[in-house]
Each structure stands twice: as C-alpha cells, then as structure tokens.
Design a protein around this motif. Structure first.
Motif, mmCIF file in Angstrom:
data_model
loop_
_atom_site.group_PDB
_atom_site.id
_atom_site.type_symbol
_atom_site.label_atom_id
_atom_site.label_comp_id
_atom_site.label_asym_id
_atom_site.label_seq_id
_atom_site.Cartn_x
_atom_site.Cartn_y
_atom_site.Cartn_z
ATOM 1 N N TYR A 150 75.305 -55.668 38.724
ATOM 2 C CA TYR A 150 75.814 -54.413 38.181
ATOM 3 C C TYR A 150 77.327 -54.602 37.489
ATOM 4 O O TYR A 150 77.478 -54.262 36.649
ATOM 5 C CB TYR A 150 75.711 -53.181 39.048
ATOM 6 N N TYR A 194 72.576 -45.767 34.940
ATOM 7 C CA TYR A 194 73.998 -45.942 35.659
ATOM 8 C C TYR A 194 75.151 -45.814 34.364
ATOM 9 O O TYR A 194 76.196 -45.122 34.809
ATOM 10 C CB TYR A 194 74.119 -47.475 35.847
ATOM 11 N N LYS A 254 69.384 -46.913 41.440
ATOM 12 C CA LYS A 254 70.094 -48.259 41.029
ATOM 13 C C LYS A 254 69.107 -49.333 41.454
ATOM 14 O O LYS A 254 69.353 -50.582 40.609
ATOM 15 C CB LYS A 254 71.179 -48.366 41.847
#
Length: 294
Positions: free
Chosen positions: A123, A158, A216
């Motif tokens: 990420y 996100y 996520k």
C-alpha cells in the motif's frame, strides 16, 4: 466456449496448483517462495510491441511498458498470483500489448509478496507511485487480475478513505475480493484452479494482523460508494464467480458506474490469455473502456 478455451481449460486442469488443495500445502508453497521471492525479476527475452524496461520506483522494482513522455494514458497494473507468486509471462504480454494499443504507459510494480511481506508495504509503495503519476496530468487506470484485481479494488477504497482522487477507470479481471473465502463455492460448475483452504491460508499470510474481512485485503466488505467507473470481468467456471457478482451488485446498489462482463464457461482471468478468442474480445473491450471519455 471456443475450442481454444477448452484446450486452455484442459491444460489448467492438468496443471492444477496443488498448493491450493489445503492449508498445509499452501504453507509449504509459501516456504519455498519465501526463499526466492525477494530476488530481482529478470525480464524474459522475447519480442515486445513496446519498449519494456525495469526501474526501481519507491523502493520497488517496476516494469514500465512504453515509457513515453507524450503518452495519452497511464495504467497501473497489479499482477495476480494469490499474493505469493511473481509476475508471469501472460501478465507481461498483456501489459505490453495494452501499452501499444492505447498509446499509453503501463506501470507494473512487482510489489512485495507474502509470506515475507504483508499488504502494508505494498500500500505504501502504490500510494507513492499513484501520487507521483497524478502529477503527470494524464488519465489513470488502475487494473489488475485475480489477487491484483482484489488489490486494485481495495486500493481504490483506500484512496476514498484517505480523501485522495479516484483513478479515471478501475478495471478488475477476476478479482479476488474475499480472502477469507467465506462465500458459497459448491455450486460453481467447475474450476480447474480451485482450492478454498489453500487460498484462505495464502490470504491470511497477506493480511498479516488484519481481520480477513478488512476491506484492505477483502474489498467485498468495504465502502464502495466513492469508486470511479468500474469494469469487471469474470468467468462462470471460476470458484470466486459468486463473490465477484456480489461485489458488482454492491457497486450497483451504491450507484457506481459499473459494468460486469461475464464469460460463459470461461476460466479464471481468461482475458489475460492471448490465444483465446474470448480473451481477444475482452482485451479489445478493455482498450475501449480506457480510451472512452467519461
């Protein structure tokens, strides 16, 4: 289902990934992968349609296809492999052809994989890459297949959660949207690449300390209300078929501009296989979606 598709399905059945059969076999596979997964990836020698190079971006080896300054479009492609396997030749061929067809630059980050790494490092890398590419002022598409498709969907959520702009397009090829594998998989006609217990174990390694239903890692359970235009591909011969359809329905219920393309009797990530007629049709449609103006 075309004759070539049947041949591909037969081949996949013969090469069924044994590490998907059980949690134990998945752990054994991850152990083997852990010994080599951090090695530098060597670009295979072959004839490419676009210029292909490897570059370290934000501490991540990234394959760049057609890195021209005057490109019209930018694509971030997140490859599949159940979060443990490296990028494969079909992915590379797909990105290469796509870059040429859209007069665009495709960035394929070889993001850190389980079991040596979890979602967190990836990420951070993708966020830095995305912010960097936003400064170029070109339309951006985020897309991926299988686990990379799930990661693409999760990363878009996100972005929304952190008040960052959405990409122009989100394109998901057989996205793995639920690593907890909590759905009903018994009534899928057949899938030569199936394995609930093995996949769940791989998902657990990728999730690290997260709950397996955290958005996520499992975007099926996240907030999809701010996602951009989304295009989804899935085959009816996929174990995760119903999960993908449920994800599509969730986007539709949230009034997202979403399109579902169902490949009847098609296998997992069928648009990536270049020799399959149905794949060529899907590829051409992906090009159309990227080139369309919203």
């Amino acid at each position: 289902m075309s004759k070539m598709s049947k041949i591909v399905e037969y081949t996949l059945e013969k090469r069924h990934p044994e590490y998907l059969v059980s949690a134990e076999s998945a752990r054994e596979h991850m152990h083997k992968r852990s010994l080599e997964e951090d090695n530098e990836f060597k670009i295979p020698k072959r004839i490419y349609h676009s210029k292909v190079k490897s570059k370290n971006l934000f501490n991540c080896q990234t394959l760049i296809f057609n890195g021209a300054e005057d490109c019209s479009h930018i694509v971030i492609y997140l490859h599949g492999g159940a979060y443990v396997n490296e990028i494969m030749i079909p992915h590379i061929s797909f990105c290469d052809r796509l870059a040429k067809k859209i007069n665009g630059t495709v960035f394929a980050p070889l993001y850190p994989l389980a079991p040596n790494h979890t979602y967190e490092e990836t990420y951070e890398i993708i966020e830095k890459l995305y912010k960097h590419l936003l400064d170029m002022g070109k339309p951006i598409t985020i897309m991926g297949d299988s686990s990379g498709g799930g990661l693409s969907a999760a990363f878009a959520q996100y972005l929304a959660a952190n008040d960052l702009p959405q990409p122009e397009n989100l394109i998901l090829i057989s996205p793995w949207v639920d690593v907890s594998m909590s759905g009903n998989y018994d009534d899928v006609e057949k899938d030569p690449m199936s394995g609930v217990d093995g996949l769940r174990e791989l998902g657990r390694a990728w999730a690290g300390d997260l709950d397996l239903k955290d958005y996520k890692v499992s975007p099926l359970f996240g907030d999809v209300s701010k996602l951009s235009r989304t295009t989804i591909f899935v085959g009816t011969h996929e174990q995760i078929y119903h999960d993908v359809v449920n994800f599509y329905n969730k986007l539709k219920d949230n009034n997202i501009d979403v399109e579902l393309n169902v490949g009847e009797e098609m296998n997992h990530v069928y648009p990536v296989y270049p020799l399959v007629p149905e794949s060529k049709e899907a590829f051409n449609h992906i090009v159309e979606r990227i080139l369309e103006k919203n």
